[in-house]
Enzyme design. Sequence first.
Site, PDB file in Angstrom:
ATOM      1  N   LYS A   1     -10.195 -71.916  55.119  1.00  0.00           N
ATOM      2  CA  LYS A   1      -9.021 -71.305  55.886  1.00  0.00           C
ATOM      3  C   LYS A   1      -9.590 -71.212  57.364  1.00  0.00           C
ATOM      4  O   LYS A   1      -8.835 -71.428  58.313  1.00  0.00           O
ATOM      5  CB  LYS A   1      -8.684 -69.993  55.409  1.00  0.00           C
ATOM      6  CG  LYS A   1      -7.488 -69.407  56.068  1.00  0.00           C
ATOM      7  CD  LYS A   1      -6.128 -69.981  56.347  1.00  0.00           C
ATOM      8  CE  LYS A   1      -5.309 -69.455  57.114  1.00  0.00           C
ATOM      9  NZ  LYS A   1      -4.076 -70.057  57.336  1.00  0.00           N
TER      10      LYS A   1
ATOM     11  N   SER B   1      -6.013 -64.130  54.683  1.00  0.00           N
ATOM     12  CA  SER B   1      -7.236 -64.829  55.253  1.00  0.00           C
ATOM     13  C   SER B   1      -8.165 -63.864  55.817  1.00  0.00           C
ATOM     14  O   SER B   1      -7.889 -62.842  56.599  1.00  0.00           O
ATOM     15  CB  SER B   1      -6.659 -65.376  56.478  1.00  0.00           C
ATOM     16  OG  SER B   1      -5.449 -66.367  56.154  1.00  0.00           O
TER      17      SER B   1
ATOM     18  N   LYS C   1      -7.862 -62.490  64.892  1.00  0.00           N
ATOM     19  CA  LYS C   1      -8.728 -61.969  63.652  1.00  0.00           C
ATOM     20  C   LYS C   1      -9.442 -63.246  63.175  1.00  0.00           C
ATOM     21  O   LYS C   1     -10.506 -63.271  62.994  1.00  0.00           O
ATOM     22  CB  LYS C   1      -7.588 -61.552  62.838  1.00  0.00           C
ATOM     23  CG  LYS C   1      -8.117 -60.967  61.303  1.00  0.00           C
ATOM     24  CD  LYS C   1      -7.876 -62.056  60.324  1.00  0.00           C
ATOM     25  CE  LYS C   1      -6.486 -62.083  60.186  1.00  0.00           C
ATOM     26  NZ  LYS C   1      -6.188 -62.960  59.117  1.00  0.00           N
TER      27      LYS C   1
HETATM   28  P1  NAD Z   1       2.142 -59.231  58.318  1.00  0.00           P
HETATM   29  O1  NAD Z   1       1.387 -58.462  59.427  1.00  0.00           O
HETATM   30  O2  NAD Z   1       3.653 -59.638  58.598  1.00  0.00           O
HETATM   31  O3  NAD Z   1       2.193 -58.295  57.098  1.00  0.00           O
HETATM   32  C1  NAD Z   1       1.021 -57.787  56.425  1.00  0.00           C
HETATM   33  C2  NAD Z   1       1.538 -56.468  55.537  1.00  0.00           C
HETATM   34  O4  NAD Z   1       0.701 -55.900  55.117  1.00  0.00           O
HETATM   35  C3  NAD Z   1       2.632 -55.599  56.332  1.00  0.00           C
HETATM   36  O5  NAD Z   1       3.784 -55.725  55.892  1.00  0.00           O
HETATM   37  C4  NAD Z   1       1.820 -54.294  56.227  1.00  0.00           C
HETATM   38  O6  NAD Z   1       2.576 -53.129  56.289  1.00  0.00           O
HETATM   39  C5  NAD Z   1       1.049 -54.407  55.133  1.00  0.00           C
HETATM   40  N1  NAD Z   1      -0.275 -53.538  54.751  1.00  0.00           N
HETATM   41  C6  NAD Z   1      -1.032 -53.584  55.729  1.00  0.00           C
HETATM   42  N2  NAD Z   1      -2.258 -52.918  55.302  1.00  0.00           N
HETATM   43  C7  NAD Z   1      -1.761 -52.498  54.222  1.00  0.00           C
HETATM   44  C8  NAD Z   1      -2.282 -51.604  52.949  1.00  0.00           C
HETATM   45  N3  NAD Z   1      -3.440 -51.357  52.852  1.00  0.00           N
HETATM   46  N4  NAD Z   1      -1.666 -51.509  51.827  1.00  0.00           N
HETATM   47  C9  NAD Z   1      -0.353 -51.887  51.667  1.00  0.00           C
HETATM   48  N5  NAD Z   1       0.391 -52.689  52.638  1.00  0.00           N
HETATM   49  C10 NAD Z   1      -0.643 -52.865  53.587  1.00  0.00           C
HETATM   50  O7  NAD Z   1       1.263 -60.501  58.131  1.00  0.00           O
HETATM   51  P2  NAD Z   1       1.611 -61.841  57.538  1.00  0.00           P
HETATM   52  O8  NAD Z   1       1.930 -62.810  58.594  1.00  0.00           O
HETATM   53  O9  NAD Z   1       2.392 -61.681  56.221  1.00  0.00           O
HETATM   54  O10 NAD Z   1       0.149 -62.178  57.021  1.00  0.00           O
HETATM   55  C11 NAD Z   1      -0.766 -61.702  55.939  1.00  0.00           C
HETATM   56  C12 NAD Z   1      -1.991 -62.786  55.826  1.00  0.00           C
HETATM   57  O11 NAD Z   1      -1.668 -63.896  55.399  1.00  0.00           O
HETATM   58  C13 NAD Z   1      -3.106 -62.465  56.898  1.00  0.00           C
HETATM   59  O12 NAD Z   1      -3.921 -62.630  56.417  1.00  0.00           O
HETATM   60  C14 NAD Z   1      -2.701 -63.860  57.694  1.00  0.00           C
HETATM   61  O13 NAD Z   1      -3.527 -64.269  58.492  1.00  0.00           O
HETATM   62  C15 NAD Z   1      -2.421 -64.762  56.685  1.00  0.00           C
HETATM   63  N6  NAD Z   1      -1.440 -66.115  56.982  1.00  0.00           N
HETATM   64  C16 NAD Z   1      -0.370 -65.600  57.884  1.00  0.00           C
HETATM   65  C17 NAD Z   1       0.472 -66.776  58.089  1.00  0.00           C
HETATM   66  C18 NAD Z   1       1.781 -66.559  58.921  1.00  0.00           C
HETATM   67  O14 NAD Z   1       2.375 -67.696  59.445  1.00  0.00           O
HETATM   68  N7  NAD Z   1       2.244 -65.379  59.228  1.00  0.00           N
HETATM   69  C19 NAD Z   1       0.021 -68.100  57.562  1.00  0.00           C
HETATM   70  C20 NAD Z   1      -0.940 -68.332  56.812  1.00  0.00           C
HETATM   71  C21 NAD Z   1      -1.647 -66.962  56.455  1.00  0.00           C
END
Ligand code: NAD
Length: 295
Positions: A171, A95, A239
Site C-alpha cells: 500500500k 492503511s 499519514k
Molecule cells: P475517514 O476519516 O473517513 O474514517 C475513519 C473513521 O474511523 C471515522 O468515521 C472515525 O470516526 C473512525 N474512528 C477513528 N478512530 C476510531 C476508533 N478508535 N474507534 C472507532 N472508530 C474510530 O477515513 P477513510 O477515508 O474511511 O479511511 C480509512 C482508512 O482507509 C485509512 O487508513 C485510509 O488511509 C484508507 N484508505 C482510504 C481511501 C479513501 O479514498 N478514502 C482509499 C484507500 C484507503
Amino acid sequence: MKIGFIGLGIMGKPMVKNLLKAGHELVVLDHHQENIDIAVQAGAKAAATPKLVAAGSDIVITMLPNSPQVKSAVLDEDGVLAGAKAGLILIDMSSIAPLASQEIEKACAVKGVKMLDAPVSGGEPKAIDGSLSIMVGGDKAVFDQVKDDVLLKVGFSAVYCGAIGAGNTTKLANQVIVAANIAALAEALTLATKAGVDPQLVFEAIRGGLAGSTVMNAKAPMMIASDFKPGFKINLHIKDLQNAIDTGHDVGSPLPISAQVMEMFQTLRADGGGQDDHSALAKWYAKVSGTKIGK
Ligand code: NAD
C-alpha cells in the site's frame, strides 16, 4: 458469517453495505453516531466497544485512519483482543505502518487470534461498487479462508503479498505512486492553463495516451471543476507518505519525490486544507503560478 466492523468513515460505510448485501451479519462501531446510524439503517447491529464487537464475531474488520487508532481498537483494555475467542480472524484493512501490523499480529497470536493486514486501493467510488484492489499480508492459509467470502465481497481483486506487514508495504508503494501522479497532473494542467490551453481539452487529448492513468481519470475532472470534496483527504495522504518515508529510512531506500510532495501537502494543511481531497494539490500550483486550473 458474523463480522464485526470498526471504522465507518468514507470507506467503512460502503464496505459494510456490501458485506450485508453478501448475506453476512454485521456488528459495527465508530466514534461518530451518525455513521453508526447509517450502518444500522442498512441492516447492521451496533456495539459500544471493540470488545463487544469482537464477542460473538468470527471475523473483525478494522477500517481506521492510522496505526495508533488500530492499536487502540485492538489492544486497549476494552479492545478486540479482550472480547475475541481463539480462532477469530482480525482483518485490518486500514492503511498503517507495516511495523505496527507486525506488532499487533504478535499480540493477536498470544490470544490465538489470526491477523491479516489487508489495505485497499480504489477510493470511495470503488468502495461503493465493491471493486477495491486489496493487498494482503499474513498467513496464506488464513488469506485463502477469507478471500472469496469476505475480501472479494468488497473488492474486485485480493492479492496475497507475503508475511504480515506485506500488505501495508504494498500500500505504501501504491501511495508513493499516487502522490507523484497527482503532483505531475496538477503541474501539467497548471502549465497548460497558464500557456493558454483549455485543461479540459488537454485531458481529453492525452487521457488515451501514455500519460493517461486511473489517477488522471479520477482527479483531472476534480481539478478542472475546483471540486476538492474528499475522496481521499490530504491528512490521510500525509499519514501514508510519513509511513512510507519512515519505512524507507528504516530499510535504506530514499524517497526524494515523496518527500517533495509531502512538503506540498504540508503547505496545504498549514493553510487549513487538511480535510480537502488530495487533488487539491492543484491549489499549491495555483499559489506558486498565480493561475488556477479550470473554474
Ligand atoms: P475517514 O476519516 O473517513 O474514517 C475513519 C473513521 O474511523 C471515522 O468515521 C472515525 O470516526 C473512525 N474512528 C477513528 N478512530 C476510531 C476508533 N478508535 N474507534 C472507532 N472508530 C474510530 O477515513 P477513510 O477515508 O474511511 O479511511 C480509512 C482508512 O482507509 C485509512 O487508513 C485510509 O488511509 C484508507 N484508505 C482510504 C481511501 C479513501 O479514498 N478514502 C482509499 C484507500 C484507503
